[in-house]
Design an enzyme around this catalytic site. Structure first.
Site: not given
Ligand code: PXP
Length: 389
Positions: A159, A162, A195, A197, A201, A222, A253, A303, A343
């Site tokens: 992922n 970041h 992801h 969103r 963000r 995602e 999440t 998941e 996660h």
């Protein structure tokens, strides 16, 4: 009904999944040509099995499994197709599972095979030759029971959100998550996750559009089930989407989707994705109700949320959470769902989850990016891959 299952284990934890035990038992009966026979399984605790051990075998103390065969002796049940009873102590099975670093279900499965072979007349206490014969048969059956498990290595999907978070902190164009995705793939990652969103963000529409063109492995988008994002996904056609609950104020999440509570809505979203050729994964807590619901709404994947396992503060809590993940993965797999997990996984807690053969892929972000700050992204990905069997 060939399998009679009775759970008289006196404590709620560790939880045993009836479906999985019965499924194993039925499979075992088929594999050995006893599909029409009746097998009884009783789960108890150490106290109860110690009582049985004393009364029937004149032995002191608890044991892991006892078999009471009806296939031999004077009052044979053969004519009636009754094999007898396998009694398993959940307490001992759980301790042995922990020692071996395997799931409770995997240990119960091995004990069930052992007890079942005793019912058929195998006896490792008779002679060395008999012990070897029984061991070989046990191994053969266990191999057959698990042969449809993952035969390839587990995959790592990275992922890269970041990287975008860092870029957005400055409001400029660096660092670029698209470039990061390429580095992850070159280091051996077999999937890229972002992801998108609603509040944008970190990941932006532009990132996902470019990733759609550049990702060579698999792009997993995602997303929350908001109409605007659904339209975006239908237009972009990523390799798969993972639906997650999304709250504006959360840092990341926070938990799994309540699939059971929104079956109608999710069925419709999954049908639309399916029409566009996009497989859907549902991010869920390790919970039977959610797995059943995921299967009902026709998800392709689940998941499993590993966050509570990752956040556990004591060994005991971590073991408990791990068992929940192991059982949930097994249950989802048996239901016909494909299983991913993620996660909070990091360089310390990943190996144990990666060893679960019902899981295809792990989705990991934060730990890899945090390490990449110090050792570089290429090395951080390679080190994580090195921890996965
Ligand atoms: N899976 C899902 C569904 C997520 O939401 C996240 C976080 O974005 C991850 C996996 C990765 O979690 P982490 O960043 O803690 O590795």
């Amino acid at each position: 009904m060939p399998v009679l299952y009775k759970n008289e284990y006196p404590r709620p934890i560790p939880r045993v999944n009836e479906l999985l035990v019965c499924h194993t038992a039925e499979h075992l009966l088929h594999l050995t040509g006893w599909a029409e026979a009746e097998l009884s399984i009783l789960l108890v605790g150490d106290r109860e099995i110690a009582d049985l051990n004393r009364s029937w075998r004149r032995k002191n103390g608890a044991t892991n499994v006892l078999s009471f065969s009806l296939t031999s002796g004077a009052d044979t049940g053969m004519a009636l197709n009754l094999l007898g009873d396998v009694v398993i102590s959940v307490d001992t099975a759980a301790r042995e599972a922990e020692l071996e670093g395997i799931s409770l279900h995997a240990r119960l499965q091995a004990l069930l095979v052992h007890g079942f072979l005793h019912l058929l007349g195998y006896d490792h206490e008779k002679s060395q030759h008999e012990a070897k014969r029984m061991y070989n048969k046990e191994m053969e059956l266990l191999r057959q029971l698990t042969s449809k498990r993952r035969d390839k290595m587990i995959k790592l999907a990275v992922n890269v959100d970041h990287v975008a978070t860092l870029r957005e902190a400055r409001g400029i164009s660096e660092p670029d998550p698209v470039l990061a995705a390429g580095i992850c793939e070159l280091a051996g990652a077999e999937g890229i996750v972002v992801h998108l969103r609603e509040d944008r963000r970190h990941i932006q529409d532009r990132d996902v559009r470019l990733l759609r063109q550049t990702v060579k492995t698999k792009l997993n988008l995602e997303m929350g089930a908001a109409e605007e994002i659904i339209q975006f996904a239908l237009d972009l056609v990523p390799d798969m989407v993972t639906l997650v609950p999304e709250k504006r104020k959360e840092l990341t999440t926070e938990g799994g989707l309540n699939v059971a509570g929104q079956k109608k809505k999710l069925t419709a979203v999954i049908a639309r994705m399916s029409d566009a050729g996009i497989p859907v994964s549902l991010f869920i807590d390790p919970d039977s109700r959610q797995i059943e619901a995921a299967s009902n709404v026709k998800a392709t994947f689940v998941e499993i949320h590993t966050g509570r396992y990752a956040d556990a503060t004591t060994e005991e809590e971590r073991d408990r959470e791990f068992q929940l993940i192991a059982v949930a993965a097994e249950e989802a797999y048996e239901t016909g769902l494909r299983v991913n997990a993620g996660h909070g996984l990091n360089y310390v807690n990943t190996t144990r989850v990666a060893a679960l053969e019902t899981i295809e892929e792990l989705s990991i972000g934060h730990a890899i990016m945090a390490r990449a700050v110090f050792v570089g992204l290429d090395q951080a990905v390679r080190e994580m891959l090195g921890l996965m069997p």
